[in-house]
Design an enzyme around this catalytic site. Sequence first.
Site, mmCIF file in Angstrom:
data_model
loop_
_atom_site.group_PDB
_atom_site.id
_atom_site.type_symbol
_atom_site.label_atom_id
_atom_site.label_comp_id
_atom_site.label_asym_id
_atom_site.label_seq_id
_atom_site.Cartn_x
_atom_site.Cartn_y
_atom_site.Cartn_z
ATOM 1 N N LYS A 184 0.810 -1.215 0.000
ATOM 2 C CA LYS A 184 0.000 0.000 0.000
ATOM 3 C C LYS A 184 0.844 1.267 0.000
ATOM 4 C CE LYS A 184 -4.327 -1.778 1.635
ATOM 5 N NZ LYS A 184 -5.422 -1.729 2.588
ATOM 6 N N LYS A 231 -5.914 -10.972 -5.523
ATOM 7 C CA LYS A 231 -6.980 -11.095 -4.528
ATOM 8 C C LYS A 231 -8.251 -10.358 -4.973
ATOM 9 C CE LYS A 231 -7.067 -8.463 -0.735
ATOM 10 N NZ LYS A 231 -6.844 -7.860 0.594
ATOM 11 N N LYS A 243 -12.084 -4.982 -2.681
ATOM 12 C CA LYS A 243 -12.987 -3.860 -2.932
ATOM 13 C C LYS A 243 -12.317 -2.802 -3.797
ATOM 14 C CE LYS A 243 -14.548 -4.219 1.729
ATOM 15 N NZ LYS A 243 -14.208 -3.651 3.027
#
Length: 328
Positions: free
Chosen positions: A112, A193, A196
């Site tokens: 991230k 993965k 969202k």
Amino acid sequence: MKKRVLTGLQPTGVITLGNYIGSIKQMIEYQNIYESFIFVADLHAITVNQDSIELRKNIKSLIALYIACGIDPEKNTIYIQSENPYVTAISWMLECNTYYGELSRMTQFKDKSKKNANFTSGLLTYPVLMAADIISMNADYVPVGIDQKQHVELARDIAIRFNKKYKELFIVPEVIIKTTGTKITDLQTPDKKMSKSNENQKGVIRLLDDLNVVRKKIMSATTDSEMKIIYDPVNKPGISNLINIYSSLTNKSIEDIEKEFIDSNYGNFKTKVADVVVDTLSNIQKRYNEILNDDEYLDRILDKGRDKNIEISKKIYDKMIDCIGLGR
Ligand code: TYM
């Protein structure tokens, strides 16, 4: 005394089929065996920027979704993370017993922080707050998807370290990872993965998606040219993902599924997977719509959950203050 199981999910938009299978579905099983706690990790959500109106809406929606999915309020303590001030205070005390090196090595942090160079310090310390969630409730077991395994292991390390330094204060939590369904992947890019935040939402199924759209997403899932329904995540990630989804939702083993579809083509198999997913989501959505606007019902559950959460964590907080030597 019953063992305790605990997990949390972030209220960042509608949760995905991956969240459901990796986390909520496990809790539905464990609520019959353990003393169960499930919460909305709203403080974790603000490690990245959130719109305040959306955030409020998503928190309530996630609570309603838990119940709609089958989390039984009679068998679970359901609460919102930010309603308990002790957790963040405990998190600070744990932070002072956690090393920068450990946090900067976390895979999720590395990913991230690479994507956004201007990341907050909350993104770095996020796993410590997660450790506080777990440790402050004396949880024995933490069921999560594979992406959160490393964070639960860090919580274990912190608990062990703290126990050594002060006194045996914390239960050392154990992660629970299922063999199937620990990583549901994106339907379009099955080596990634299902998340969202994936750019292309065609590969992501959210629990409140329109059911016709859900069917279309599954029917157009990426597969391979072999036409064999065999579980092989390395060479056949698309089909293996669909087998995983089917296995998790029907509770059939992978071997039984391979046998069931031995003479089947991909189109037939996808139709069967779509039927099961649509059926599951249709039940969830029906119940969700019934309870979402029943504020009295939801508030009663959340007030009770908050009180129990605070009661347990205050005891841990008091002991920590005492053994560290803080205050008077
Ligand atoms: P979050 O909100 O990212 O995800 C919630 C849960 O869903 C699992 N999950 C998946 N499982 C299978 N396949 C996928 N594609 C998939 N995507 C997500 C996650 O592993 C997780 O179990 N930090 C946590 C929330 C949290 C927490 C905690 C969890 C805060 N405190 C204490 C357990 C204990 C998070 O962001 O999860």
